[in-house]
Scaffold this motif. Structure first.
Motif, short mmCIF file in Angstrom:
data_model
loop_
_atom_site.label_atom_id
_atom_site.label_comp_id
_atom_site.label_asym_id
_atom_site.label_seq_id
_atom_site.Cartn_x
_atom_site.Cartn_y
_atom_site.Cartn_z
N ARG A 64 2.12 3.67 -6.93
CA ARG A 64 1.66 3.63 -5.54
C ARG A 64 2.51 4.56 -4.68
N HIS A 113 1.87 -8.67 -10.29
CA HIS A 113 1.22 -7.94 -9.19
C HIS A 113 0.67 -8.93 -8.17
N GLY A 117 -1.42 -5.07 -4.48
CA GLY A 117 -0.94 -4.03 -5.38
C GLY A 117 0.56 -3.90 -5.41
N GLU A 153 0.45 0.62 -10.50
CA GLU A 153 -0.66 -0.32 -10.70
C GLU A 153 -0.70 -0.79 -12.15
#
Lengths: 181, 452, 988
Positions: free
Chosen positions: C971, C838, C842, C823
């Motif tokens: 992530r 991005h 995400g 992120e």
């Protein structure tokens, strides 16, 4: 006033010593001469007193303004792009990452200052001006080497060839000549 | 001034020198003297090297940067090292002519023209590197601040973009700064020129400069302000180069010390390269009375001082990883010092730190041959510093499974050596076409001495 | 090759053409194209690939070969298969094909005869991606690297494309004539002199055809040869039960597993299913099924051994002693066995106690590379511990002819040398390359008067046979195949033969005189009888759709080991001296996949080697012999010598040298030829797996390996977190989970979908299937050995391998590393042109056409998952244009690329969901790696949906982010590796 001087741009004298030239210039001003100019191969602080017409700090002011303008334009450009134009999530950083915008703003500031300053400098010096009557003066090429020249223009109301000739002589001018128009 | 000068063994300019002699000597080098043989030799060699650059560049553009040794993880190689190196060399000139102008050091007037010209060509060479190193070189213009493709602007958080702006502005400003200093001298050349072609050429360059009182006053103002901006600018430029790495996250790059570290290194290579070129030219152009022992001594001392500052930086570089206690950073540093590329690490220490300590000894400091050798060593050592810095951190990042090494190819070499050719060729043209020392500033020096 | 045709032929052809008039012209051009003169002319125009195949292979070869393959394209263009070569010309839309809508068809692939159900995804009528078939018991949706790469094998432009007779192009009609003649001649002699050589056959229809053939030619003989055979398994069954029996393991019910250099996760029939069941029992936080414990005893590392809680490294001889000890202790053998002296007695004692404690819930499995007596002992132990019926089931052999390959092949050679063989049909077995050196098949083949070889490539065997018939790829033909448990699958062709391949059925049919026979009809007829279904059409369509023939699995049989089996066991091998271990390669198997660039460039799990095999030796042995990594050594075994480079392999048994099969091919097409060293040159029928008495001498020279990973240890980096079940349940500190999310700035909100991934280090077995699946899905080019060695491999997903503990027997960790989709992505911040940014879900997206290639993003990626196109790799990749995945951009030179979380799949799912106006269901999107993974180690989904599998994984205390101290907030997170060691065993 004699006829031949009508066609002349002015009377010019060459000095070996800057002091002499400055002394003569001071003398001229005392006598109320206005239209004369000193040409030297190096900057002479004393000569500034003879050209106090325009406030001497304009050029600096312009460059200062350019600097401020550069910063503002530089920062606003980045802000508009990053926050308003393309509010894209870049690595989770805030849109207005102002610390990251500082370097570019500064560089643009420096660029503006130097270039606008240069342009202003040319304007104030009336350059480029490849022809000027004074270039016709005999031996004027040494004005960029080792001689200081003082040229009184015929346009000056108090211009008097004879009187000036003697004045040059008494100030140890090494050469005196007319500047043809 | 006078009091300051008394304890110098050598004056800043030969006492017999006057307005006429400096004007004649320096402009005759350009206008009268027949092109010497050594110039043809030097220029020829430089052009050959430059040709190498052209070949390497064409091959590179045709085949892609795969022809270099770069890889994943070491995605940056020689090109970046060259870039940082050239920028460093460039910084020296601007610093001499701007900062020492502000502090009014007389010796500065003897050497600033050399240094600034070197700045120009070095900066040009530096400017080529980032473009060459792109994967798609043809698209470098996407970094310009305008909505290029699909209306997208560049990304201003990237240190690379700061760098792009810094370099671009720096080159543009240096050109003006250099040129404005040339105008009065071009006027002299114009007036001394005997051939029509020379008169027109220098006449155009002189823009009709007459040296009137008004000219001089504006000139002093604008040059002062420019110098006032160029000094911080040159600091910012190399600091931003340092930020390229400091703003990265790679272990061994992610540290706040790089901006000053890089700037000091830049000055160091700046002094060294200036000496390296100045000493031979001084000899070949018989400038001993104008560029005196004192100039050399001053720069030599500056070099020594800067070398000590750099030594401090190196010490800090060694200290911080262990102080901060980040495993990866420690590994990266130790790898740099003892790993596959350790050679560059120790070369840089020897040439940049150990050997220059000889300059403490006045006798050696005044031995011009030794100075040239030391300067050369420093210039080389600085390249190895950049190389070691760029490569080792990448080769030894956080993920051990992706530790790797870098090995250069002949096409890496072509770009480096070729760029040296580019700079030298430019420099040779400069010393042939323009006064190597600023004449009117020498006149000022003479006048100041007379009045003192 | 010679092409005796002279320019004088041209006028002749012109004249022939000139005579042709009007409508007959087109048909007759085909005929014309088959006349020898014209073919020879082609021959001259397009030199065949045999000429191009030379030793060594680098990027430059790629360029040349691309050009050459274009030439080949031209060649095929001149042939009869022209309309087959062009798959789905989109001049007018074929019925039922909608652009952008993919269709799926089930079939099966086979490895050493055993089937694995697959489903192929078709785009615009082209099969482009292989997935496991969830309905197939041997797959359950998982697939292997080899299975994933099979699609590249289908499109391989270097497959044989024309029938040749003695190296000259021959026509289809010529082939038919020949077959008819042979049939007649053989018929006269009742087929004496007819020999058939095949690989392992489980296909009922093929078996039926061969039976028919035997009826027609009573005197004929059917021989069978697989280089990576299961002879030891069968012999073991004979020793234990007195007859051949196949065993089916049930890892799901095994609380305790003992693997004797077991290939249960890598190569055994049904290994994908085994892996799934095994992994299901290795989930520490799964309350329903307690975590199983795994012991491994092995000489060379196996995928199963890498997961073991206790891994005992032993020489083959010691393994035999150790297993006797275990057998004796658990009353599965003579009690005097119980006090055989063996090393590591303390661990074995713990193992024995554990086995006895898990009576009925433990499973002992041995790999095919273990000698027969080991297998017999395993049967005995499983039986003694009530494993039969619980964790092990026995079924009747799945193979049609469960015979011993070595003997069978030896007989064939003997017959040939005795002049008893007149006609030899070799169906898809590259015997000339894979046969043991002491069975002189290559020499023998030259003696056969009529040899016909059906093979996919112009390989070593084709060279020695009179006739070479290009074989159809498994995806190009109608057939059927049985899986490890007997389940049958009807294989339906996914595409018409691209290069005019024939199937074995077709050849046998011709031999049986069934002129113009159609494989499909024949197959239907056979199944009409076999199925006995009332509504056959329903059965047929259902079987094809599902890819499984309903309840065709073999019924379990009840057998018990002979009480006196122990007396029949051969004595254990000597434990002294160096021995050479031959093992199949995870990618090339026995060498049949040598021309598959994906498998060649696949980093092997333990060595991380690409484009090479090596003499893998233990660190201790290396020290003793003073050998360094990539030294060259000469291996000498009963008079035969072979030079090979050294690779030092932690966890390898001392004094054991492992050499992978399948390399050193002489005629494997431009990709595989000359890669690695040929182990078959040393291999003998007697010691097919373990050859004692090896002599090893260092010779001058060093070898350049292309390994993807150069560092073995983690160097204190907290990349892999490991703990034990004890600590976990004892609530003793699990490695701390992450740093605080404190930040000066508000983070970005991802309302709606937030894609995320979790990878379980407990489930990952390092099989590389995900790596190849990613390569297939995302159009990742092959770069070649030279470029890999220069650190430019392009895999978006890699499986890092780290060692922990002692050098001789370390614990092994596999860690799949895709893009972390941080992120706070460091890569994005440093891109000067917004080429990587991005998105609202995400994802860290890469905008290829915006990238200028500064490569700063890669420098700034702490995980080093970004890949750069240093050259035009995609353009240089020799695979045919039509084989790229149209859903994914093919990247050009100078552009950065990386894992996208299969964005093409997430977007597709979102579009479908939008059309149906519903949210995306959990598990609706599978990334390529996730779908391929046989153990479900990878979970992907929306982490905002707290009910989703990925959210639940991330909620677990075991979940952690790699390098989270950098505050990148990945992530992709990992599940802490948990081992379940036996507390009573104190490992040093």
């Amino acid at each position: 006033m004699s006829g031949e001087t009508e066609s002349a741009y002015g009377l010019i004298g060459a000095f070996a010593d800057p002091h002499a030239a400055v002394a003569m210039a001071r003398h001229l001003r005392r006598d109320g001469f206005r239209r004369f100019e000193i040409y030297s191969p190096l900057p002479l602080e004393e000569t500034n007193e003879f050209i106090a017409k325009e406030p001497r700090n304009w050029l600096a002011l312009i460059m200062f303004a350019a600097a401020i303008g550069g910063v503002v334009i530089g920062f606003v450009m980045q802000y508009v792009i990053a926050v308003i134009g393309y509010p894209i999530n870049i690595g989770g950083r805030p849109l207005n990452s102002w610390p990251a915008f500082i370097p570019v703003a500064w560089e643009i500031c420096a660029l503006f200052t130097v270039y606008i300053g240069f342009a202003a400098f040319l304007a104030f010096c009336r350059l480029p001006k490849l022809y000027h009557p004074v270039f016709n003066a005999p031996g004027f090429e040494r004005a960029s080497q080792d001689r200081i020249f003082l040229c009184v223009e015929t346009r000056d109301p108090r211009f008097d060839n004879q009187q000036l000739q003697s004045m040059f002589h008494e100030h140890r001018a090494v050469a005196i000549g007319e500047v043809p128009l | 001034m006078a009091t300051a000068e008394t304890h110098w063994r050598e004056p800043v300019i030969g006492p017999e020198q006057n307005y006429a002699t400096v004007s004649e000597h320096l402009s005759d080098l350009v206008l009268v003297q027949r092109t010497p043989l050594w110039w043809y030799a030097g220029f020829g060699v430089s052009m050959l090297l430059f040709l190498w650059l052209v070949v390497a560049a064409v091959y590179l553009l045709a085949n892609g940067i795969g022809v270099w040794g770069v890889n994943i993880p070491v995605a940056w190689g020689w090109a970046l090292a060259n870039y940082v190196w050239w920028i460093g060399i460039a910084s020296g000139g601007t610093f001499i002519s701007s900062l020492f102008y502000l502090v009014g050091a007389d010796w500065r007037n003897g050497v600033n023209r050399f240094a600034e010209s070197l700045t120009l060509f070095a900066a040009a060479a530096a400017g080529l590197m980032p473009i060459f190193h792109l994967g798609r070189q043809g698209l470098f213009y996407w970094l310009f601040p305008y909505p290029s493709v699909m209306g997208i602007w560049p990304q201003f958080r990237s240190p690379l973009l700061w760098d792009f702006f810094a370099l671009l502005c720096y080159i543009l400003n240096s050109i003006v700064f250099w040129y404005i200093g040339l105008i009065p001298d071009c006027a002299t050349l114009r007036d001394r020129a005997t051939t029509r072609r020379a008169q027109i050429f220098y006449g155009l360059l002189a823009l009709g400069w007459r040296g009137s009182a008004r000219h001089w006053r504006n000139y002093k103002i604008v040059y002062l302000v420019m110098a006032g901006f160029m000094a911080p600018m040159v600091v910012s430029v190399h600091s931003i180069v340092g930020l390229d790495f400091a703003a990265g996250i790679a272990a061994g790059w992610h540290s706040t010390q790089w901006p000053p570290y890089f700037f000091i290194g830049a000055l160091y290579s700046g002094w060294a390269s200036t000496l390296l070129l100045m000493i031979p030219i001084r000899r070949l152009y018989r400038l001993e009375r104008i560029v005196t022992e004192r100039h050399i001594e001053v720069i030599a001392k500056l070099m020594l001082a800067t070398g000590l500052m750099l030594a401090y930086c190196y010490a800090l570089e060694a200290f911080q990883p262990f102080y901060r206690g980040d495993q990866a950073e420690r590994d990266a540093y130790l790898y740099g010092a003892f790993g596959a590329h350790a050679g560059s690490f120790w070369v840089r220490n020897s040439l940049n730190i150990f050997l220059p300590q000889l300059l403490w000894i006045p006798a050696l400091r005044r031995n011009r041959v030794l100075l040239v050798l030391l300067s050369f060593g420093i210039v080389v050592g600085m390249w190895f510093e950049r190389f070691n810095f760029v490569v080792t951190a990448l080769a030894h990042d956080y993920i051990p499974s992706y530790w790797f090494t870098f090995s250069a190819t002949i096409w890496d070499e072509g770009i480096l050596y070729g760029s040296i050719g580019l700079v030298l060729a430019g420099f040779f043209l400069f010393i042939r076409l323009l006064p190597v020392v600023s004449m009117f500033e020498l006149r000022e020096v003479i006048r100041r001495k007379e009045r003192a | 090759m010679t092409a005796p045709s002279t320019p004088a032929d041209l006028p002749a052809l012109r004249r022939k053409l000139a005579q042709e008039t009007g409508p007959r012209f087109w048909r007759s051009l085909e005929e014309l194209a088959e006349t020898p003169a014209f073919l020879e002319l082609l021959q001259q125009e397009f030199p065949p690939f045999a000429a191009a195949a030379v030793q060594g292979f680098d990027r430059r070869r790629f360029l040349q070969l691309m050009a050459a393959s274009m030439a080949l394209g031209g060649l095929t263009g001149c042939q009869k298969e022209v309309e087959q070569r062009q798959l789905s010309p989109y001049v007018e839309q074929p019925p039922g094909i909608v652009p952008g809508l993919s269709r799926h068809y089930a079939t099966a692939t086979s490895l050493d005869g055993f089937g694995y159900g697959v489903i192929l995804r078709h785009e615009m009528g082209r099969p482009l991606k292989v997935e496991g078939n969830p309905d197939h018991p041997a797959s359950l949706g998982g697939s292997s690297a080899i299975g994933q790469a099979s699609i590249l094998g289908l499109y391989d432009p270097y497959r044989a494309q024309t029938i040749t007779q003695n190296g000259q192009l021959a026509s289809d009609s010529a082939l038919r004539t020949m077959l008819v003649e042979r049939a007649a001649a053989l018929g006269a002699t009742h087929g004496s002199g007819l020999r058939l050589l095949t690989g392992a056959v489980t296909s009922p229809s093929l078996a039926a055809q061969i039976d028919a053939l035997r009826k027609a030619y009573p005197q004929m003989a059917w021989h069978q040869w697989e280089a990576v055979d299961r002879d030891t398994v069968r012999d073991g069954a004979r020793l234990a039960f007195g007859r051949v029996i196949d065993t089916v393991c049930d890892f799901a019910r095994a609380d305790l597993v003992l693997g004797i250099e077991s290939d249960a996760l890598s190569a055994a029939p049904g290994h994908l299913r085994y892996a799934r069941d095994f992994a299901a029992r290795r989930r520490p936080d799964d309350a329903k099924s307690p975590m199983s414990r795994l012991y491994a005893i092995e000489s060379t590392p196996t995928l199963l051994g890498a997961k073991a809680d206790h891994r005992l490294v032993m020489k083959p001889g010691n393994i035999q002693h150790a297993l006797r000890l275990v057998a004796g202790a658990v009353k599965a053998g003579p009690s005097d066995w119980a006090n055989i002296p063996v090393p590591q007695a303390q661990e074995l004692a713990g193992l024995i106690a554990d086995l006895q404690a898990h009576r009925g819930r433990c499973l002992v499995h041995a790999g095919r590379a273990q000698p027969a007596d080991i297998h017999a002992l395993c049967h005995a132990i499983n039986h003694a511990l009530d494993g039969f019926g619980q964790t092990v089931h026995t079924i009747e052999p799945v193979e049609a002819l469960p015979t011993d390959g070595d003997t069978s092949l030896a007989e064939l050679v003997a017959d040939i040398e005795a002049g008893r063989v007149d006609t030899l049909f070799i169906l898809g077995v590259n015997a000339a390359y894979t046969a043991p050196a002491d069975i002189g098949i290559a020499a023998a083949l030259r003696l056969v008067p009529h040899s016909i070889y059906l093979g996919e490539r112009a390989d070593e065997t084709a060279e020695l046979c009179h006739w070479h018939i290009p074989a159809a790829h498994e995806y190009e033909m109608w057939s059927d195949v049985r899986a490890y448990d007997g389940t049958a699958t009807i294989q339906q062709p996914q595409v018409r033969p691209l290069y005019g391949g024939r199937s074995a059925h077709e050849i046998l049919a011709m031999l049986l005189g069934e002129a113009r026979r159609d494989d499909r009809t024949a197959l239907r007829e056979r199944w009409r009888h076999a199925s006995g279904a009332a509504d056959f059409e329903r059965f047929w369509t259902e079987a094809l759709r599902a890819g499984v023939v309903p309840n065709s699995a073999a019924a379990p049989t009840r057998v018990a080991p002979r009480p006196d089996y122990a007396t029949a066991l051969p004595p254990p091998a000597a434990t002294a001296g160096l021995s050479l271990l031959y093992r199949p390669d995870l990618g090339l198997w026995d060498g049949r996949f040598a021309d598959n660039g994906w498998l060649q460039e696949m980093a092997r799990p333990f060595t991380r080697l690409t484009w090479d095999n090596a003499a893998e030796i233990a660190p201790a042995t290396a020290e003793r012999l003073g050998l360094q990594q990539s030294d060259m050594v000469e291996l000498a075994l009963d008079g035969k010598k072979l030079r090979a480079p050294v690779w030092i392999l932690p966890g390898q048994a001392a004094e054991c040298v492992t050499l992978r099969l399948g390399y050193g091919r002489r005629r494997a097409g431009p990709v595989g030829t000359g890669v690695g060293v040929n182990a078959y040159r040393l291999r003998s029928a007697r010691n097919g797996w373990n050859a004692p008495g090896l002599a090893l001498a260092k010779v001058s020279g060093r070898h350049l390996f292309a390994s993807e990973q150069h560092e073995w240890l983690m160097h204190g980096e907290n990349l892999i977190r490991a703990t034990t079940l004890e600590q976990l349940h004892g609530k003793s500190p699990v490695p701390e989970a992450g740093t605080s999310d404190a930040s000066l700035y508000p983070g970005f909100a991802y309302d709606g979908i937030a894609w995320a991934m979790s990878i379980s280090l407990n489930s990952c077995i390092g099989c590389q299937a995900c790596v190849i699946a990613c390569q297939a899905e995302n159009n990742i080019p092959v770069v070649g050995k030279e470029e890999v060695a220069r650190g430019r491999i392009m895999h978006w997903l890699r499986i890092d391998r780290y060692y922990e503990g002692p050098l001789d027997a370390p614990a092994t960790h596999f860690q799949p590393v895709p893009c972390m989709h941080c992120e706070n992505a460091p890569c994005e911040v440093v891109c000067p042109v917004q080429a990587t940014v991005h998105d609202s879900q995400g994802l860290n997206v890469m905008v290829y056409n915006r990238c200028v290639g500064t490569r700063f993003c890669s420098n700034n990626c702490p995980y080093k998952v970004r890949r750069f196109n240093f050259f035009d790799y995609s353009g240089d990749d020799p695979r045919p244009r039509e084989s790229w995945n149209p859903e994914v951009t093919v990247r050009g030179r100078g552009v950065m690329e990386k894992c996208t979380y299969c964005i093409q799949r997430t977007r597709q799912a979102m579009i479908e969901a939008d059309k149906a106006n519903r949210p995306i269901a959990d598990g609706e999107v599978l990334t390529a790696c996730q779908q391929a993974c046989p153990t479900q180690a990878i979970v992907f989904g929306n982490k905002n949906d707290t009910a989703s599998a990925v959210a639940r994984r991330k909620a677990s205390a075991l979940d952690y982010a790699m390098l989270d101290e950098l505050n990148t907030r990945p992530r992709t997170s990992y599940e802490t590796a948990v081992r379940n060691p036996n507390p009573s065993i104190k490992t040093s």
